[in-house]
Design a protein around this motif. Sequence first.
Motif, short mmCIF file in Angstrom:
data_model
loop_
_atom_site.label_atom_id
_atom_site.label_comp_id
_atom_site.label_asym_id
_atom_site.label_seq_id
_atom_site.Cartn_x
_atom_site.Cartn_y
_atom_site.Cartn_z
N GLY A 59 7.57 22.93 11.41
CA GLY A 59 8.82 23.38 10.84
C GLY A 59 9.63 22.23 10.26
N ALA A 60 9.51 21.05 10.90
CA ALA A 60 10.28 19.89 10.45
C ALA A 60 9.86 19.42 9.06
CB ALA A 60 10.12 18.74 11.45
N LEU A 61 8.65 19.79 8.61
CA LEU A 61 8.22 19.39 7.28
C LEU A 61 9.09 20.01 6.19
CD1 LEU A 61 4.32 19.52 7.56
CD2 LEU A 61 5.84 17.54 7.72
N GLY A 62 9.83 21.07 6.54
CA GLY A 62 10.74 21.68 5.58
C GLY A 62 12.07 20.99 5.49
N ASP A 63 12.31 20.00 6.35
CA ASP A 63 13.55 19.22 6.37
C ASP A 63 13.25 17.88 5.70
OD1 ASP A 63 15.32 17.05 7.48
OD2 ASP A 63 16.28 18.76 8.47
N ARG A 64 13.94 17.59 4.60
CA ARG A 64 13.63 16.39 3.81
C ARG A 64 13.71 15.10 4.63
NH1 ARG A 64 13.12 15.32 -1.53
NH2 ARG A 64 13.62 13.21 -2.24
N THR A 65 14.73 14.99 5.46
CA THR A 65 14.90 13.77 6.25
C THR A 65 13.79 13.61 7.28
OG1 THR A 65 17.30 13.81 6.00
CG2 THR A 65 16.43 12.55 7.86
N LEU A 66 13.50 14.67 8.02
CA LEU A 66 12.46 14.61 9.03
C LEU A 66 11.08 14.47 8.40
CD1 LEU A 66 13.73 17.31 11.56
CD2 LEU A 66 13.99 14.82 11.68
N ALA A 67 10.88 15.14 7.28
CA ALA A 67 9.60 15.02 6.57
C ALA A 67 9.37 13.58 6.12
CB ALA A 67 9.57 15.96 5.38
N SER A 68 10.43 12.90 5.73
CA SER A 68 10.32 11.51 5.33
C SER A 68 9.90 10.63 6.51
CB SER A 68 11.65 11.01 4.76
OG SER A 68 11.58 9.62 4.46
N ALA A 69 10.55 10.83 7.66
CA ALA A 69 10.21 10.05 8.85
C ALA A 69 8.76 10.32 9.27
CB ALA A 69 11.17 10.39 9.99
N LEU A 70 8.37 11.58 9.26
CA LEU A 70 6.99 11.92 9.59
C LEU A 70 6.02 11.31 8.59
CD1 LEU A 70 7.59 15.66 10.52
CD2 LEU A 70 6.72 13.92 12.10
N GLY A 71 6.39 11.33 7.32
CA GLY A 71 5.53 10.76 6.29
C GLY A 71 5.29 9.28 6.49
N SER B 234 0.82 -1.22 0.00
CA SER B 234 0.00 0.00 0.00
C SER B 234 0.84 1.26 0.00
CB SER B 234 -0.91 0.01 1.24
OG SER B 234 -0.12 0.01 2.41
N LEU B 235 2.13 1.15 0.33
CA LEU B 235 3.00 2.31 0.38
C LEU B 235 3.88 2.42 -0.85
CD1 LEU B 235 4.17 2.19 4.10
CD2 LEU B 235 2.23 3.38 3.11
N GLU B 236 3.83 1.43 -1.73
CA GLU B 236 4.70 1.46 -2.90
C GLU B 236 4.35 2.64 -3.79
OE1 GLU B 236 4.35 -2.28 -4.77
OE2 GLU B 236 5.42 -3.37 -3.20
N GLY B 237 5.36 3.34 -4.25
CA GLY B 237 5.14 4.46 -5.14
C GLY B 237 4.85 5.78 -4.45
N MET B 238 4.68 5.74 -3.12
CA MET B 238 4.42 6.99 -2.41
C MET B 238 5.71 7.75 -2.19
SD MET B 238 1.63 5.93 0.51
CE MET B 238 1.65 7.60 1.17
N ASP B 239 5.67 9.04 -2.46
CA ASP B 239 6.84 9.88 -2.24
C ASP B 239 6.77 10.44 -0.83
OD1 ASP B 239 9.00 11.52 -2.29
OD2 ASP B 239 8.14 13.00 -3.65
N LEU B 240 7.15 9.63 0.16
CA LEU B 240 7.03 10.04 1.55
C LEU B 240 8.12 11.00 1.97
CD1 LEU B 240 5.97 6.64 3.09
CD2 LEU B 240 4.54 8.61 2.60
N SER B 241 9.12 11.20 1.12
CA SER B 241 10.11 12.22 1.45
C SER B 241 9.58 13.61 1.14
CB SER B 241 11.40 11.98 0.64
OG SER B 241 11.14 12.13 -0.74
N HIS B 242 8.54 13.65 0.34
CA HIS B 242 7.94 14.94 -0.01
C HIS B 242 6.65 15.08 0.79
CE1 HIS B 242 7.01 18.49 -2.30
NE2 HIS B 242 5.83 18.00 -2.64
N ALA B 243 6.76 15.62 2.02
CA ALA B 243 5.64 15.62 2.95
C ALA B 243 4.91 16.94 2.99
CB ALA B 243 6.14 15.25 4.35
N SER B 244 4.98 17.71 1.90
CA SER B 244 4.31 19.00 1.91
C SER B 244 2.80 18.86 2.08
CB SER B 244 4.61 19.76 0.61
OG SER B 244 4.14 19.02 -0.50
#
Length: 343
Positions: free
Chosen positions: A233-245, A29-39
């Motif tokens: 604010g962490a959503l602007g950080d690619r690494t943290l946005a990925s973890a949050l995603g 279900s997560l395949e293809g999701m761009d979770l590093s882009h958490a905008s």
Amino acid sequence: MASESPFADDSTFCLKRSGRERWGQPAASLEGMDLSHASDLLGQILERTRLRGQLYCRTVARAPWGLRFAPTASAALHLILAGSCHLTQGRDTVALGPGDVVLLPRGDGHAVADSPRSPKLRVEEWLATRGEGASSYVLGGAGVESRVLCGFFSFDEPGAHPVLRLLPERVHLRGASEDARALLPTVSLLEREYERGERGSSIIVSRLLDILLVQVLRAWADAQPPGGAGWLGALGDRTLASALGWMHAEPGRSWTVSELARRSGTSRATLARRFSSEVGVAPHEYLTRLRMQEAAHALRDGQDGLAAIAGRVGYESEFAFNRAFRREMGVPPGEYRRKAREG
């Protein structure tokens, strides 16, 4: 016995397996999701919690004038379209000028007036006096004129909203600032739609207020020092946005910090340090809060029993789920469901 901690022991690689899932690989279900882009995470959270904006009124006011707003569970918003006024909040009085935008996330009691000394009418009385569609009514006397849009944001769940609780007691964008000027097209559309009052205008006004809120949140987060805007604010950080995603994509999974770090392209130590510094809480605490928000959504809108909801958000023990929910939300899950449906 199941642990209350939402994170598995990092000494083992522990993920719940289902369907086509394999050790070390994401679920189908997560395949293809761009979770590093958490905008889109912010939008998903606002939509999930049903945070919606509405207008009290667009007020044409001539000195002396004043409006008083009682404390409420909703966040208040004031837009100064023209002229100037003063906002009184507790012991603070702030001068507002053309183009200023003020958001009061806590719903504190406050007043808006041409002068702190002017008499102030309760907003409910003013609205009753104006009547429906009476946009041309003037508040106050015959002095200097100002135009003010007053609105609010409310949502379904009790307590502080997960976005609004990140904010200080007042967010003030000065009209001369670049951030406030960027809001002008939205504000202009908002005022025009409210004045016209045509078919479907109420939903358009509500959506424009939603847009305005996101723009204010972005402006506030961008102005904060590192760690000052929490997860927003962490959503602007690619690494943290990925973890949050990843956590938001599947909050019931038995995540380890090590696995989140691997998927986010960093080390466990680095992710743990940066997450706590930027988001303001450790990953396991954030995941617990996220799980309780998901559980609240299921309790409010779904028909599943507590055991099923507990399992969906990562708790094998209904007792552990009940205790975690009560600690985060202030009431047991059964009572939360009952109150949500009564309201």
